[in-house]
Write a protein that holds these residues in place. Structure first.
Motif, PDB file in Angstrom:
ATOM      1  N   UNK A  59       0.838  -1.074  -0.044  1.00 33.91           N
ATOM      2  CA  UNK A  59       0.041   0.208  -0.043  1.00 33.91           C
ATOM      3  C   UNK A  59       0.729   1.287  -0.005  1.00 33.91           C
ATOM      4  N   UNK A  60       2.128   1.088   0.093  1.00 34.37           N
ATOM      5  CA  UNK A  60       3.206   2.261  -0.015  1.00 34.37           C
ATOM      6  C   UNK A  60       3.322   2.906   1.390  1.00 34.37           C
ATOM      7  N   UNK A  61       3.009   2.032   2.442  1.00 35.16           N
ATOM      8  CA  UNK A  61       3.320   2.721   3.957  1.00 35.16           C
ATOM      9  C   UNK A  61       4.602   1.928   4.300  1.00 35.16           C
ATOM     10  N   UNK A  62       5.167   2.574   5.300  1.00 33.94           N
ATOM     11  CA  UNK A  62       6.326   2.113   5.672  1.00 33.94           C
ATOM     12  C   UNK A  62       6.135   0.833   6.578  1.00 33.94           C
ATOM     13  N   UNK A  63       6.882  -0.345   6.455  1.00 38.09           N
ATOM     14  CA  UNK A  63       6.756  -1.450   7.106  1.00 38.09           C
ATOM     15  C   UNK A  63       7.215  -1.425   8.447  1.00 38.09           C
ATOM     16  N   UNK A  64       8.165  -0.653   8.902  1.00 39.88           N
ATOM     17  CA  UNK A  64       8.461  -0.413  10.357  1.00 39.88           C
ATOM     18  C   UNK A  64       7.519  -0.212  11.341  1.00 39.88           C
ATOM     19  N   UNK A  65       7.616  -0.839  12.293  1.00 38.88           N
ATOM     20  CA  UNK A  65       6.640  -0.612  13.554  1.00 38.88           C
ATOM     21  C   UNK A  65       7.169  -0.068  14.683  1.00 38.88           C
ATOM     22  N   UNK A  66       8.679   0.164  14.712  1.00 46.61           N
ATOM     23  CA  UNK A  66       9.304   0.868  15.596  1.00 46.61           C
ATOM     24  C   UNK A  66       9.579   0.029  16.936  1.00 46.61           C
ATOM     25  N   UNK A  81      15.661   5.413  16.573  1.00 46.69           N
ATOM     26  CA  UNK A  81      14.384   5.484  16.317  1.00 46.69           C
ATOM     27  C   UNK A  81      13.337   6.105  17.344  1.00 46.69           C
ATOM     28  N   UNK A  82      12.692   6.986  16.792  1.00 45.37           N
ATOM     29  CA  UNK A  82      11.789   7.925  18.031  1.00 45.37           C
ATOM     30  C   UNK A  82      10.463   7.458  17.752  1.00 45.37           C
ATOM     31  N   UNK A  93       6.049   5.552  14.381  1.00 48.46           N
ATOM     32  CA  UNK A  93       7.484   5.788  14.237  1.00 48.46           C
ATOM     33  C   UNK A  93       7.456   7.415  13.538  1.00 48.46           C
ATOM     34  N   UNK A  94       8.179   8.134  14.478  1.00 45.70           N
ATOM     35  CA  UNK A  94       8.007   9.520  14.262  1.00 45.70           C
ATOM     36  C   UNK A  94       9.234   9.824  13.373  1.00 45.70           C
ATOM     37  N   UNK A  95      10.346   9.190  13.734  1.00 38.45           N
ATOM     38  CA  UNK A  95      11.610   9.491  13.117  1.00 38.45           C
ATOM     39  C   UNK A  95      12.598   7.969  13.281  1.00 38.45           C
ATOM     40  N   UNK A  96      13.138   7.901  11.969  1.00 40.11           N
ATOM     41  CA  UNK A  96      14.247   6.835  11.885  1.00 40.11           C
ATOM     42  C   UNK A  96      15.296   7.502  11.365  1.00 40.11           C
ATOM     43  N   UNK A  97      16.200   7.206  12.124  1.00 37.64           N
ATOM     44  CA  UNK A  97      17.651   7.878  11.524  1.00 37.64           C
ATOM     45  C   UNK A  97      18.658   6.915  11.453  1.00 37.64           C
ATOM     46  N   UNK A  98      19.486   6.848  10.540  1.00 40.81           N
ATOM     47  CA  UNK A  98      20.729   5.936  10.430  1.00 40.81           C
ATOM     48  C   UNK A  98      21.843   7.085  10.166  1.00 40.81           C
ATOM     49  N   UNK A 130      29.392  17.425   3.603  1.00 40.17           N
ATOM     50  CA  UNK A 130      29.227  17.521   5.048  1.00 40.17           C
ATOM     51  C   UNK A 130      28.715  16.221   5.552  1.00 40.17           C
ATOM     52  N   UNK A 131      28.763  16.269   7.078  1.00 43.39           N
ATOM     53  CA  UNK A 131      27.936  14.970   7.774  1.00 43.39           C
ATOM     54  C   UNK A 131      26.679  14.777   7.399  1.00 43.39           C
ATOM     55  N   UNK A 132      25.860  15.982   7.424  1.00 45.97           N
ATOM     56  CA  UNK A 132      24.577  15.709   7.230  1.00 45.97           C
ATOM     57  C   UNK A 132      24.129  15.109   5.767  1.00 45.97           C
ATOM     58  N   UNK A 133      24.896  15.153   4.947  1.00 48.30           N
ATOM     59  CA  UNK A 133      24.452  14.412   3.784  1.00 48.30           C
ATOM     60  C   UNK A 133      24.508  12.874   4.033  1.00 48.30           C
ATOM     61  N   UNK A 134      25.059  12.383   4.970  1.00 43.84           N
ATOM     62  CA  UNK A 134      25.344  11.074   5.598  1.00 43.84           C
ATOM     63  C   UNK A 134      24.468  10.522   6.507  1.00 43.84           C
ATOM     64  N   UNK A 135      23.764  11.469   6.989  1.00 46.96           N
ATOM     65  CA  UNK A 135      22.582  11.349   8.043  1.00 46.96           C
ATOM     66  C   UNK A 135      21.157  10.795   7.366  1.00 46.96           C
ATOM     67  N   UNK A 136      21.098   9.582   7.356  1.00 46.46           N
ATOM     68  CA  UNK A 136      19.605   9.305   6.689  1.00 46.46           C
ATOM     69  C   UNK A 136      18.652   9.506   7.479  1.00 46.46           C
ATOM     70  N   UNK A 137      17.481  10.470   7.047  1.00 43.76           N
ATOM     71  CA  UNK A 137      16.101  10.356   7.907  1.00 43.76           C
ATOM     72  C   UNK A 137      15.434   9.382   7.212  1.00 43.76           C
ATOM     73  N   UNK A 138      14.146   9.246   8.009  1.00 40.92           N
ATOM     74  CA  UNK A 138      13.017   8.478   7.506  1.00 40.92           C
ATOM     75  C   UNK A 138      12.807   8.689   6.055  1.00 40.92           C
ATOM     76  N   UNK A 139      12.616   9.932   5.826  1.00 41.88           N
ATOM     77  CA  UNK A 139      12.282  10.386   4.332  1.00 41.88           C
ATOM     78  C   UNK A 139      13.287   9.920   3.332  1.00 41.88           C
ATOM     79  N   UNK A 140      14.714  10.133   3.633  1.00 49.45           N
ATOM     80  CA  UNK A 140      15.511   9.679   2.854  1.00 49.45           C
ATOM     81  C   UNK A 140      15.712   8.337   2.534  1.00 49.45           C
ATOM     82  N   UNK A 141      15.495   7.536   3.731  1.00 45.61           N
ATOM     83  CA  UNK A 141      15.615   6.163   3.723  1.00 45.61           C
ATOM     84  C   UNK A 141      14.101   5.503   2.816  1.00 45.61           C
ATOM     85  N   UNK A 142      13.002   6.177   2.886  1.00 47.74           N
ATOM     86  CA  UNK A 142      11.785   5.657   2.054  1.00 47.74           C
ATOM     87  C   UNK A 142      12.148   5.970   0.863  1.00 47.74           C
TER      88      UNK A 142
END
Length: 187
Positions: A59-66, A81-82, A93-98, A130-142
């Motif tokens: 359905x296009x929704x994120x599978x992660x349940x946190x 994970x927040x 899941x509000x925020x998922x970051x790697x 910069x380091x921010x380019x390598x900080x993967x947020x939930x939006x970037x990961x999706x």
């Protein structure tokens, strides 16, 4: 080990030079062994552990349940994970970051996830200023999921490479159980 006479004979008859020239002529018409990266890229094997992606369902929704298993298994502790409680008391899941620069690409996060919510793509070429380019947020990961796991590639990926292991731990008919606990009633 060559004797002194053999050494002198090889020098006088230029045998070492002739062998070197022969080697040069043999390799002159072969294809080059070196690759001219980035112009010539090495093909990546299916299942390569590259950049992370958060999986989506049909359905296009994120599978992660946190649940946080990926974060707790991660040896470099680079997954954050927040979550918060949702309306029906499920985690949202509000925020998922790697933090990709800390990741060792071991794949434990993918292996630990019982829902198949995280994947590692075959993409290995990423750079930034910069380091921010390598900080993967939930939006970037999706977004990575959309980019690198289109079509039936995702299904094939989880089936052949990183199948979620929850199916391995389900019971079967006739399975021995503890006294008084029936299948599906366990805590």
């Amino acid at each position: 080990m060559r004797t002194g006479f053999e050494k002198i004979l090889r020098k006088v008859l230029f045998i070492d030079i002739a062998e070197g020239m022969l080697l040069t002529f043999r390799t002159m018409f072969r294809h080059a062994v070196t690759r001219r990266y980035p112009k010539v890229k090495r093909p990546v094997k299916f299942g390569y552990r590259g950049l992370h992606a958060l999986a989506k369902d049909e359905n296009g929704k994120m599978k992660c349940v946190g649940c946080g298993l990926c974060s707790s298994y991660c040896p470099s502790k680079c997954i954050y994970i927040y979550t918060r409680d949702g309306e029906d008391h499920n985690k949202v899941v509000d925020r998922y970051e790697i933090e990709v620069l800390r990741c060792v690409y071991c794949g434990f996060c993918v292996e630990a996830c019982p829902f198949g919510a995280i994947a590692m793509s075959e993409h290995y070429e990423y750079s930034g200023y910069c380091r921010d380019d390598f900080y993967m947020t939930k939006e970037k990961l999706l977004e990575n999921w959309n980019k690198y796991f289109s079509g039936d590639k995702a299904e094939k990926y989880f089936e052949k490479i990183w199948r979620p292991k929850k199916d391995d731990f389900s019971g079967y008919e006739g399975q021995a159980v503890f006294k008084g606990i029936k299948k599906g009633e366990g805590k």
